[in-house]
Design an enzyme around this catalytic site. Structure first.
Site, PDB file in Angstrom:
ATOM      1  N   ASP A  13      -6.521 -33.426  44.573  1.00  0.00           N
ATOM      2  CA  ASP A  13      -7.060 -34.389  45.518  1.00  0.00           C
ATOM      3  C   ASP A  13      -7.032 -33.774  46.913  1.00  0.00           C
ATOM      4  OD1 ASP A  13      -8.192 -36.725  46.383  1.00  0.00           O
ATOM      5  OD2 ASP A  13      -6.323 -37.875  46.432  1.00  0.00           O
ATOM      6  N   GLU A  54     -11.031 -31.755  49.313  1.00  0.00           N
ATOM      7  CA  GLU A  54     -11.043 -31.959  47.859  1.00  0.00           C
ATOM      8  C   GLU A  54     -11.336 -30.654  47.126  1.00  0.00           C
ATOM      9  OE1 GLU A  54     -12.518 -36.630  47.966  1.00  0.00           O
ATOM     10  OE2 GLU A  54     -13.984 -35.002  47.881  1.00  0.00           O
ATOM     11  N   ASP A  78     -10.456 -37.609  41.372  1.00  0.00           N
ATOM     12  CA  ASP A  78     -11.123 -38.865  41.706  1.00  0.00           C
ATOM     13  C   ASP A  78     -12.303 -38.647  42.656  1.00  0.00           C
ATOM     14  OD1 ASP A  78     -10.125 -39.124  44.548  1.00  0.00           O
ATOM     15  OD2 ASP A  78      -8.210 -39.234  43.508  1.00  0.00           O
ATOM     16  N   ASP A 128      -2.598 -37.216  44.905  1.00  0.00           N
ATOM     17  CA  ASP A 128      -2.837 -37.962  46.139  1.00  0.00           C
ATOM     18  C   ASP A 128      -1.587 -37.964  47.021  1.00  0.00           C
ATOM     19  OD1 ASP A 128      -4.468 -40.004  47.739  1.00  0.00           O
ATOM     20  OD2 ASP A 128      -2.650 -41.132  47.296  1.00  0.00           O
ATOM     21  N   HIS A 176     -17.136  -8.464  57.420  1.00  0.00           N
ATOM     22  CA  HIS A 176     -18.044  -9.337  56.666  1.00  0.00           C
ATOM     23  C   HIS A 176     -17.577  -9.510  55.211  1.00  0.00           C
ATOM     24  CE1 HIS A 176     -19.657  -5.968  54.347  1.00  0.00           C
ATOM     25  NE2 HIS A 176     -19.654  -5.275  55.486  1.00  0.00           N
ATOM     26  N   GLU A 250     -22.829  -0.997  61.606  1.00  0.00           N
ATOM     27  CA  GLU A 250     -22.036  -0.049  60.823  1.00  0.00           C
ATOM     28  C   GLU A 250     -22.532   1.381  61.019  1.00  0.00           C
ATOM     29  OE1 GLU A 250     -19.489   1.115  59.740  1.00  0.00           O
ATOM     30  OE2 GLU A 250     -19.029   0.173  57.801  1.00  0.00           O
TER      31      GLU A 250
END
Length: 370
Positions: A13, A54, A78, A128, A176, A250
């Site tokens: 959760d 979540e 949930d 939760d 990156h 680069e």
């Protein structure tokens, strides 16, 4: 009970008080019978949305299941959105969710089987509760607590062993994310491969980490797509626009572009051997590390002149970032051959107006799969 359960149940959760607002996630791994708790995870995430929290809870639960050696996982949440998106029934449209879904899928792919099911919030009370503890700042179970404890010294402070006072200009150096060429460890210079799905997830995770560091004033990027896309993720997370700096591109690997180390060695054995130990030697049709040093010096001087006392995120590539670290440490070019920088890694250098510097962090990737 076996120390390496074949099948486990993951409940996860996440929540945000404000959406976006102070957020956290919780995840618990049960045995297949849901009788014994095998692992718990929770983390305070700073200011993010409910859906981000979540997804982070799901990722943490899957990571914990993988650490336990499970091969089959049943996930219960949930969050209808996360369950449906991970099951492939709903498309992922929000730009913040795309890399998180990719990151979760990458972990899920390491198992033989993963099944997702929606449950009412009342049946997800354990996760939760952990998420609410995380939102309250109770991070004792998580790497997040260690990250807070080891966070770099605030930009206004100078190390005690440096006697000269003055505010620092902080540079957060970000490499990156992954591309197809980096997967195969091929020389990737001025070519423009796109970020992979995992690379986009890495960029999003790094951007969140940068945002948690706080106080970003400027985001500078190499012009190449893989760096600019990573910088754009930082821009979204910090609400600071991206400024392209050509000198952050680069190294030009010339005719070795796209080759592996072995292929370049076989193609030009003597030249490649010399190049590996002499920064004045350039690849055929390419650029020497000495040439890179000169343009990176210009970047450093530009930052000192234009952004003194500010926090500047620099999104670039292996060689320019190593070169900035070389300048910060005031050491010779051998560092280019002896230092490793991971994809999407973060390093930090503080610069002072007397040209002194303090290297605060090198090659941090702890946030990528936290």
């Amino acid at each position: 009970m076996s120390p390496h359960p074949d099948s486990v149940l993951v409940e996860a959760d996440g929540g945000s008080r404000g959406n976006p607002g102070p957020a956290g996630y919780g995840a618990v791994v049960w045995d297949a019978a849901r009788a014994t708790v095998l692992a718990e995870r929770r983390e305070h995430l700073g200011v993010v949305t409910n859906n981000v929290a979540e997804y982070r809870g799901l990722i943490a639960g899957l990571e914990a299941a993988r650490e336990l050696g499970a091969s089959r996982v049943s996930v219960r949440m949930d969050s209808k959105l996360v369950v449906e998106q991970m099951s492939g029934r709903w498309k992922v449209k929000h730009p913040d969710m795309i890399p998180l879904r990719a990151r979760a899928a990458a972990v899920a792919d390491t198992f033989d089987d993963v099944q997702y099911a929606w449950i009412p919030r009342a049946e997800n009370s354990h996760a939760d509760r952990l998420a609410n503890q995380a939102m309250d700042g109770e991070d004792a179970l998580l790497t997040g607590a260690a990250e807070v404890a080891s966070a770099p010294t605030p930009v206004s402070e100078r190390p005690a062993w440096q006697s000269v006072s003055g505010a620092a200009t902080r540079t957060i150096l970000l490499r990156h994310g992954q591309t197809a060429l980096s997967v195969d460890r091929r020389y990737s210079g001025r070519g423009n491969p796109e970020l992979t799905e995992l690379g986009r997830a890495q960029a999003a995770a790094a951007a969140q980490r940068v945002a948690l560091l706080g106080g970003v004033d400027v985001v500078l990027s190499s012009p190449l797509g893989r760096a600019h896309d990573t910088a754009s993720a930082v821009s979204r997370a910090t609400d600071v626009p991206v400024t392209v700096v050509e000198d952050l591109t680069e190294t030009d690997f010339g005719e070795w572009e796209g080759l592996t180390f072995l292929e370049a060695t076989e193609r030009d054995p003597e030249l490649h051997r010399r190049w590996m130990g002499d920064t004045s030697v350039a690849p055929p049709g390419g650029e020497s590390f000495d040439a890179v040093l000169e343009r990176v010096r210009r970047v450093r001087e530009h930052i000192a002149t234009e952004y003194a006392g500010k926090t500047v995120v620099v999104v670039s590539h292996v060689t320019p970032i190593k070169t900035l670290l070389q300048l910060g440490l005031d050491v010779g070019p051998s560092i280019l051959y002896r230092m490793h920088l991971d994809l999407a890694s973060i390093s930090i250098v503080d610069w002072f107006d007397d040209d002194a510097a303090s290297v605060r962090l090198v090659n941090d990737t702890s946030f990528l799969w936290a």
